[in-house]
Design an enzyme around this catalytic site. Structure first.
Site, mmCIF file in Angstrom:
data_model
loop_
_atom_site.group_PDB
_atom_site.id
_atom_site.type_symbol
_atom_site.label_atom_id
_atom_site.label_comp_id
_atom_site.label_asym_id
_atom_site.label_seq_id
_atom_site.Cartn_x
_atom_site.Cartn_y
_atom_site.Cartn_z
ATOM 1 N N LEU A 58 0.833 -1.194 0.000
ATOM 2 C CA LEU A 58 0.000 0.000 0.000
ATOM 3 C C LEU A 58 0.873 1.251 0.000
ATOM 4 O O LEU A 58 2.029 1.211 0.435
ATOM 5 C CB LEU A 58 -0.932 -0.019 1.213
ATOM 6 C CG LEU A 58 -1.918 -1.202 1.219
ATOM 7 C CD1 LEU A 58 -2.636 -1.311 2.563
ATOM 8 C CD2 LEU A 58 -2.923 -1.060 0.080
ATOM 9 N N PRO A 59 0.337 2.388 -0.444
ATOM 10 C CA PRO A 59 1.190 3.556 -0.688
ATOM 11 C C PRO A 59 1.601 4.361 0.525
ATOM 12 O O PRO A 59 2.517 5.175 0.438
ATOM 13 C CB PRO A 59 0.329 4.408 -1.634
ATOM 14 C CG PRO A 59 -1.073 4.057 -1.281
ATOM 15 C CD PRO A 59 -1.033 2.597 -0.944
ATOM 16 N N THR A 86 6.284 1.244 1.270
ATOM 17 C CA THR A 86 7.227 2.118 1.968
ATOM 18 C C THR A 86 6.448 3.068 2.856
ATOM 19 O O THR A 86 5.882 4.054 2.385
ATOM 20 C CB THR A 86 8.092 2.903 0.965
ATOM 21 O OG1 THR A 86 8.706 1.987 0.061
ATOM 22 C CG2 THR A 86 9.163 3.698 1.684
ATOM 23 N N LYS A 158 15.123 0.937 3.170
ATOM 24 C CA LYS A 158 14.480 1.403 1.940
ATOM 25 C C LYS A 158 14.556 2.919 1.819
ATOM 26 O O LYS A 158 14.837 3.465 0.742
ATOM 27 C CB LYS A 158 13.016 0.946 1.925
ATOM 28 C CG LYS A 158 12.169 1.519 0.778
ATOM 29 C CD LYS A 158 12.663 1.096 -0.587
ATOM 30 C CE LYS A 158 11.840 1.721 -1.717
ATOM 31 N NZ LYS A 158 10.478 1.187 -1.796
ATOM 32 N N LYS A 227 7.469 11.314 -1.479
ATOM 33 C CA LYS A 227 6.945 10.805 -0.218
ATOM 34 C C LYS A 227 8.019 10.076 0.573
ATOM 35 O O LYS A 227 8.191 10.289 1.781
ATOM 36 C CB LYS A 227 5.752 9.881 -0.500
ATOM 37 C CG LYS A 227 5.083 9.293 0.728
ATOM 38 C CD LYS A 227 5.544 7.874 1.024
ATOM 39 C CE LYS A 227 5.119 6.905 -0.043
ATOM 40 N NZ LYS A 227 5.528 5.503 0.274
#
Length: 284
Positions: A58-59, A86, A158, A227
């Site tokens: 999911l974002p 992430t 990440k 983001k």
């Protein structure tokens, strides 16, 4: 294995499909889709809880938290959820402490084409036992899996990787502008760059995105990189300075304001060109 998978976007769709092709039964959830790819079974969020293992791609942290806290509230005690989106280490650690199920994070590095080829790199935060449990599942979607430490460490890894990619993208764009100002043919300069000491693998596979963006497609949009870089800056907070990341973030903000948020991250070059135009107009 029965696996739940939430999030069938550009990255999640091929990842879930690889799981099905590897012989797993995949329960797929994505409220934004009318139908799921062949080989997957569409379910509501709460139905993911019946699986032995669930994955979210999911974002952001808010949607991930909603899925875990509400969608997996009735899962068995041995259910394990893998956060592959992430979302930042703080969200992962909080869910690992307060959520209804055990949490591992395993965000991935790579583009859409790498997801389609199952060539992503996974960074896994969890116990040794959890890593051993999910590694065969991850191997169906990725070509490399690294155990980075406890829950949350995969997300930190990440963010660190994407901070490098963001600053590297800006460095390539600035190099192209310098070469152009010096009268060089940009494809010729890119050959030099690719063969130089700065010629990281990323430089090579982003050539088309920088030189022919209209035909290259979108591997990683500016909005998502922005983001992720924002999460990295939040992680740094007041503890240490990230001047390169701060500069790259400012350019990504410019790109977003210019309507380039859905374009590939190589379009930082377009954002820098807009900066140049604005500067020239202010001086004229």
């Amino acid at each position: 294995m029965l696996i739940g998978f939430a999030g069938l976007g550009r990255m999640g769709r091929p990842m879930a499909t690889h799981l099905a092709r590897a012989g797993h039964t995949v329960l797929a959830h994505d409220p934004g889709l009318d139908r799921v790819p062949d080989g997957l079974t569409a379910v509501a969020a709460a139905e993911l809880a019946v699986a032995d293992l669930s994955i979210s791609m999911l974002p952001d942290g808010a949607s991930t938290r909603e899925l875990v806290v509400r969608g997996l509230a009735d899962a068995d005690r041995d259910h394990l959820h893998v956060v592959m989106g992430t979302v930042g280490p703080a969200v992962v650690r909080d869910l690992a402490t307060t959520g209804p199920v055990a949490i591992v994070d395993a965000p991935v590095s790579g583009s859409v084409s790498m997801a389609e080829a199952a060539a992503l790199t996974a960074m896994v935060g969890g116990t040794d036992e959890q890593f051993a449990r999910i590694r065969p599942v991850l191997a169906a979607m990725t070509s490399a899996q690294f155990h980075t430490g406890p829950a949350g460490s995969g997300s930190a890894a990440k963010l660190a990787v994407n901070a490098v990619l963001a600053t590297l993208s800006q460095g390539i764009a600035e190099g192209l502008l310098i070469a152009e100002a010096g009268g060089l043919d940009l494809p010729v300069f890119y050959e030099v760059l690719r063969a130089s000491a700065a010629g990281a693998p990323y430089v090579g596979y982003k050539e088309e995105a920088f030189l022919a963006p209209d035909s290259a497609g979108v591997a990683a949009p500016i909005s998502l990189i922005r983001k992720d870089l924002g999460l990295a800056l939040d992680l740094a907070g007041d503890r240490f300075a990230l001047p390169g990341a701060e500069a790259a973030y400012a350019v990504l903000n410019d790109a977003t304001a210019a309507g380039l948020g859905d374009e590939d991250m190589a379009q930082v070059l377009a954002a820098l060109r807009l900066r140049t135009t604005t500067k020239q107009e202010a001086l004229s």
